[in-house]
Design a protein around this motif. Structure first.
Motif, PDB file in Angstrom:
ATOM      1  N   PHE A  81       0.806  -1.249   0.068  1.00  0.00           N
ATOM      2  CA  PHE A  81      -0.042  -0.116   0.041  1.00  0.00           C
ATOM      3  C   PHE A  81       1.005   1.358  -0.025  1.00  0.00           C
ATOM      4  O   PHE A  81       0.774   2.071  -0.811  1.00  0.00           O
ATOM      5  N   ILE A  82       2.021   1.312   0.770  1.00  0.00           N
ATOM      6  CA  ILE A  82       2.690   2.430   1.031  1.00  0.00           C
ATOM      7  C   ILE A  82       3.543   2.666  -0.385  1.00  0.00           C
ATOM      8  O   ILE A  82       3.461   3.860  -0.880  1.00  0.00           O
ATOM      9  N   ASP A  83       4.293   1.378  -0.718  1.00  0.00           N
ATOM     10  CA  ASP A  83       5.122   1.811  -1.811  1.00  0.00           C
ATOM     11  C   ASP A  83       4.315   1.823  -3.217  1.00  0.00           C
ATOM     12  O   ASP A  83       5.079   2.090  -4.233  1.00  0.00           O
ATOM     13  N   GLY A  84       3.187   1.051  -3.289  1.00  0.00           N
ATOM     14  CA  GLY A  84       2.668   1.031  -4.610  1.00  0.00           C
ATOM     15  C   GLY A  84       1.330   1.909  -4.690  1.00  0.00           C
ATOM     16  O   GLY A  84       1.281   2.901  -5.394  1.00  0.00           O
ATOM     17  N   TRP A  85       0.434   1.707  -3.930  1.00  0.00           N
ATOM     18  CA  TRP A  85      -1.048   1.993  -3.850  1.00  0.00           C
ATOM     19  C   TRP A  85      -0.645   3.885  -3.891  1.00  0.00           C
ATOM     20  O   TRP A  85      -1.647   4.673  -4.653  1.00  0.00           O
ATOM     21  N   LEU A  86      -0.177   4.187  -2.838  1.00  0.00           N
ATOM     22  CA  LEU A  86      -0.024   5.700  -2.421  1.00  0.00           C
ATOM     23  C   LEU A  86       0.582   6.439  -3.361  1.00  0.00           C
ATOM     24  O   LEU A  86       0.231   7.690  -3.719  1.00  0.00           O
ATOM     25  N   VAL A  87       1.379   5.812  -3.990  1.00  0.00           N
ATOM     26  CA  VAL A  87       2.223   6.551  -5.192  1.00  0.00           C
ATOM     27  C   VAL A  87       1.461   6.575  -6.255  1.00  0.00           C
ATOM     28  O   VAL A  87       1.336   7.747  -6.883  1.00  0.00           O
ATOM     29  N   ASP A  88       0.729   5.514  -6.713  1.00  0.00           N
ATOM     30  CA  ASP A  88      -0.304   5.581  -7.864  1.00  0.00           C
ATOM     31  C   ASP A  88      -1.223   6.614  -7.609  1.00  0.00           C
ATOM     32  O   ASP A  88      -1.679   7.203  -8.618  1.00  0.00           O
ATOM     33  N   MET A  89      -1.861   6.603  -6.195  1.00  0.00           N
ATOM     34  CA  MET A  89      -2.919   7.223  -5.953  1.00  0.00           C
ATOM     35  C   MET A  89      -2.558   8.730  -6.156  1.00  0.00           C
ATOM     36  O   MET A  89      -3.162   9.643  -6.869  1.00  0.00           O
ATOM     37  N   LYS A  90      -1.399   9.236  -5.818  1.00  0.00           N
ATOM     38  CA  LYS A  90      -0.705  10.566  -6.023  1.00  0.00           C
ATOM     39  C   LYS A  90      -0.979  10.863  -7.272  1.00  0.00           C
ATOM     40  O   LYS A  90      -1.321  11.899  -7.641  1.00  0.00           O
ATOM     41  N   LYS A  91      -0.175   9.967  -8.211  1.00  0.00           N
ATOM     42  CA  LYS A  91      -0.046  10.345  -9.813  1.00  0.00           C
ATOM     43  C   LYS A  91      -1.269  10.408 -10.276  1.00  0.00           C
ATOM     44  O   LYS A  91      -1.600  11.429 -11.306  1.00  0.00           O
ATOM     45  N   VAL A 109      -8.045  12.024   3.196  1.00  0.00           N
ATOM     46  CA  VAL A 109      -6.439  12.261   3.418  1.00  0.00           C
ATOM     47  C   VAL A 109      -5.697  12.318   1.953  1.00  0.00           C
ATOM     48  O   VAL A 109      -6.095  11.434   1.128  1.00  0.00           O
ATOM     49  N   LYS A 110      -4.946  13.203   1.725  1.00  0.00           N
ATOM     50  CA  LYS A 110      -4.209  13.005   0.527  1.00  0.00           C
ATOM     51  C   LYS A 110      -2.981  11.734   0.641  1.00  0.00           C
ATOM     52  O   LYS A 110      -2.626  11.547   1.793  1.00  0.00           O
ATOM     53  N   PRO A 111      -2.585  11.336  -0.266  1.00  0.00           N
ATOM     54  CA  PRO A 111      -1.621  10.153  -0.380  1.00  0.00           C
ATOM     55  C   PRO A 111      -0.334  10.408   0.563  1.00  0.00           C
ATOM     56  O   PRO A 111       0.337   9.750   1.335  1.00  0.00           O
ATOM     57  N   GLU A 112       0.129  11.674   0.335  1.00  0.00           N
ATOM     58  CA  GLU A 112       1.228  12.090   0.824  1.00  0.00           C
ATOM     59  C   GLU A 112       1.322  12.112   2.241  1.00  0.00           C
ATOM     60  O   GLU A 112       2.107  11.707   3.241  1.00  0.00           O
ATOM     61  N   LYS A 113       0.179  12.600   3.049  1.00  0.00           N
ATOM     62  CA  LYS A 113      -0.333  12.851   4.379  1.00  0.00           C
ATOM     63  C   LYS A 113      -0.243  11.271   4.994  1.00  0.00           C
ATOM     64  O   LYS A 113       0.223  10.962   6.003  1.00  0.00           O
ATOM     65  N   LEU A 114      -1.024  10.699   4.151  1.00  0.00           N
ATOM     66  CA  LEU A 114      -1.251   9.107   4.899  1.00  0.00           C
ATOM     67  C   LEU A 114      -0.018   8.486   4.782  1.00  0.00           C
ATOM     68  O   LEU A 114       0.375   7.745   5.744  1.00  0.00           O
ATOM     69  N   THR A 115       1.284   8.505   4.027  1.00  0.00           N
ATOM     70  CA  THR A 115       2.182   7.784   3.879  1.00  0.00           C
ATOM     71  C   THR A 115       2.947   8.269   4.949  1.00  0.00           C
ATOM     72  O   THR A 115       3.414   7.533   5.735  1.00  0.00           O
ATOM     73  N   GLU A 116       2.826   9.709   5.249  1.00  0.00           N
ATOM     74  CA  GLU A 116       3.626  10.364   6.319  1.00  0.00           C
ATOM     75  C   GLU A 116       3.204   9.582   7.592  1.00  0.00           C
ATOM     76  O   GLU A 116       3.987   9.414   8.491  1.00  0.00           O
ATOM     77  N   ASP A 117       1.996   9.786   7.997  1.00  0.00           N
ATOM     78  CA  ASP A 117       1.422   9.219   9.068  1.00  0.00           C
ATOM     79  C   ASP A 117       1.587   7.700   9.280  1.00  0.00           C
ATOM     80  O   ASP A 117       2.144   7.369  10.338  1.00  0.00           O
ATOM     81  N   LEU A 118       1.685   6.755   8.276  1.00  0.00           N
ATOM     82  CA  LEU A 118       1.631   5.519   8.392  1.00  0.00           C
ATOM     83  C   LEU A 118       3.335   5.195   8.701  1.00  0.00           C
ATOM     84  O   LEU A 118       3.508   4.578   9.729  1.00  0.00           O
ATOM     85  N   ASN A 119       4.008   5.868   8.143  1.00  0.00           N
ATOM     86  CA  ASN A 119       5.673   5.722   8.395  1.00  0.00           C
ATOM     87  C   ASN A 119       5.952   6.114   9.687  1.00  0.00           C
ATOM     88  O   ASN A 119       6.818   5.630  10.439  1.00  0.00           O
ATOM     89  N   GLU A 120       5.195   7.109  10.205  1.00  0.00           N
ATOM     90  CA  GLU A 120       5.712   7.841  11.739  1.00  0.00           C
ATOM     91  C   GLU A 120       5.281   6.593  12.416  1.00  0.00           C
ATOM     92  O   GLU A 120       5.847   6.528  13.383  1.00  0.00           O
ATOM     93  N   GLU A 121       4.133   6.183  12.164  1.00  0.00           N
ATOM     94  CA  GLU A 121       3.695   5.000  13.306  1.00  0.00           C
ATOM     95  C   GLU A 121       4.494   3.794  13.058  1.00  0.00           C
ATOM     96  O   GLU A 121       4.786   3.194  14.319  1.00  0.00           O
ATOM     97  N   LEU A 122       4.974   3.498  11.988  1.00  0.00           N
ATOM     98  CA  LEU A 122       5.711   2.143  12.104  1.00  0.00           C
ATOM     99  C   LEU A 122       7.037   2.501  12.620  1.00  0.00           C
ATOM    100  O   LEU A 122       7.699   1.415  12.873  1.00  0.00           O
TER     101      LEU A 122
END
Length: 125
Positions: A81-91, A109-122
């Motif tokens: 999801f982080i490496d594929g989906w969110l990149v494609d959704m942004k595009k 939520v924009k893909p950039e924000k979701l990526t940031e929040d998930l990575n921060e939690e991880l």
């Protein structure tokens, strides 16, 4: 998940459901979408398209109503999801509708924000 947890979480305000989403998705390393010959989508009043996502299967299945009655809940690997989906959704200019319910269209939520929040939690793991 028991019925009480399902009901209590479903009643939380959008921001609290978003926090729950981030934590549960990081814990379980998966999230859920609805699928039937393509992923379920929603649009806001301005026609902006979004893909709805949920932290647990039970929440996604609860939305298999009306326009999504022929859809089924499908898991999505968090890292895919982080490496594929969110990149494609942004595009593609798509946002995520996090924790959509039958009473609330969820948090957009924009893909950039979701990526940031998930990575921060991880980082906590």
């Amino acid at each position: 998940m028991n019925v009480k947890e399902f009901e209590e979480v479903s009643k939380l305000p959008g921001a609290k459901r978003y926090e729950y989403f981030i934590k549960k998705v990081a814990d379980n390393e998966e999230l859920w979408g609805l699928y039937n010959d393509g992923w379920a989508m929603v649009a806001d009043d301005d026609g902006n398209e979004m893909i709805p996502f949920w932290p647990r299967k039970e929440f996604a299945e609860a939305c298999c109503l009306e326009q999504w009655s022929n859809y089924s809940a499908e898991p999505i690997d968090l890292y895919e999801f982080i490496d594929g989906w969110l990149v494609d959704m942004k595009k593609d200019g798509l946002s995520a509708a996090i924790f959509y319910t039958k009473h609330d269209k969820g948090i957009v939520v924009k893909p950039e924000k979701l990526t940031e929040d998930l990575n921060e939690e991880l980082e906590n793991y």
